[in-house]
Design an enzyme around this catalytic site. Sequence first.
Site: not given
Ligand code: NAD
Ligand code: DAU
Length: 379
Positions: A37, A39, A64, A89, A137-139, A185, A189, A315, A318, A376
């Site tokens: 990572d 970090l 990475i 992310s 991700t499903d996005e 984003y 992905k 909002d 997009g 580190y």
């Molecule tokens: P996160 O942002 O919490 O963590 C990302 C991690 O990647 C961090 O520890 C960061 O330090 C590390 N990182 C970022 N850039 C880097 C680099 N250049 N080199 C090495 N490390 C790096 O993300 P998350 O929510 O845990 O998501 C993890 C993965 O799962 C992502 O690929 C994301 O697209 C995918 N995903 C997330 C969700 C969600 O709801 N959070 C859903 C579906 C898929």
């Molecule tokens: O669907 C998977 C994805 O889910 C992952 O790939 C992403 O990494 C993860 O961040 C997440 O994306 P979203 O954009 O759906 O998550 P977020 O928590 O940012 O937002 C969830 C919903 O809430 C979205 O419709 C936007 C809305 N929102 C979000 C924030 C941060 C608000 O209304 N207010 C806010 O302050």
Amino acid sequence: MMAKRNIIITGGAGFIGSHVVRLFVNKYPEYKIINLDKLTYAGNLANLKDVENKPNYQFVRMDICDFEAFYDLMQREKIDGIIHLAAESHVDRSIKDPFTFAKTNVMGTLSLLQAAKLYWESLPEKYEGKRFYHISTDEVYGALKMNHPEGVEPPFKTVASSEGHKAYGDEFFYETTKYNPHSPYSASKASSDHFVRAFHDTYGMPTIVTNCSNNYGPYQFPEKLIPLFINNIRHRKPLPVYGKGENVRDWLYVEDHARAIDLIFHEGKVAETYNIGGFNEWKNIDLIQVMIKTVDRILGNPEGHSLDLITYVTDRLGHDARYAIDSTKLQQELGWEPSLQFEEGIEKTVRWYLDNQEWMDNVTSGDYMTYYEQMYDNR
Ligand code: NAD
Ligand code: DAU
């Protein structure tokens, strides 16, 4: 007895990655688990305090995108499996700064693929027993319509695995759904997913891609909806609801995602895609009401105490209307299913954030970054 494996988990200090690292370190003492990572602001080693001293765990701070360093690490540690989660992310950040997303998510993934290809192809057994598993991700599938007919009660869809499922439309994301990303984003992905599949199709690399819905649970960075809102309710700060709060997300408890990753890494078929999700759709505003109710109850506030914090704001650009994953393939082919009902998961999650105020304070103050920079960078 499980064969010994040397695995790199990228992004292991992040939200989902830390749950995957914890699961693997505890479940597979015979493996070598390397958490790689960079970090960034989202990576926090405090997420892994309970496993950091285990003999099968190692942390390596690396970007990475650093091809040479990654190739050297693969060679040195004889890596046979990569579970790739490292990424930028957060959708809102990608709207402000798309370049960082292209660099990390696209070029970073390509760099890992190319290094893995060179190393594995140099071995006598080549790709035998190797695996490159990319977490997506499903996005990438775009946005679904909200066309739940008025008066139709859930379950709207009648496949066995979605019994009781409250759906907001009759369309779902399947593994075969055409990619149609909208945000920078999701575009990054989607591009990385295509590169991973291209390395299978072109070079024969044993790859797997999974696309998961929104995760929730402990250790999520409080820029995302659920931890941000729990913390704001606690501190009586405004809750910025984008648009009308009508957008729908499909929520899965993070440990259920980690269990799916474990299962797919070990038993998934090479070159396959699996969708991961819990058939658990929520309109943002309804979910926010549940969070308010739960936090108020746990803190002993009168019912409805925090409803006045709801603040409708401009909002997201997009803003995708609805995500809904169909994970029937994973359920039927590999026997995975979510272990938690949403009510249980959200209760656990709210309690975790309220009980771990120190973690939250460190993350929001940025203190943990200073600590790890010193630790580190000055060695
Ligand atoms: P996160 O942002 O919490 O963590 C990302 C991690 O990647 C961090 O520890 C960061 O330090 C590390 N990182 C970022 N850039 C880097 C680099 N250049 N080199 C090495 N490390 C790096 O993300 P998350 O929510 O845990 O998501 C993890 C993965 O799962 C992502 O690929 C994301 O697209 C995918 N995903 C997330 C969700 C969600 O709801 N959070 C859903 C579906 C898929
Ligand atoms: O669907 C998977 C994805 O889910 C992952 O790939 C992403 O990494 C993860 O961040 C997440 O994306 P979203 O954009 O759906 O998550 P977020 O928590 O940012 O937002 C969830 C919903 O809430 C979205 O419709 C936007 C809305 N929102 C979000 C924030 C941060 C608000 O209304 N207010 C806010 O302050």
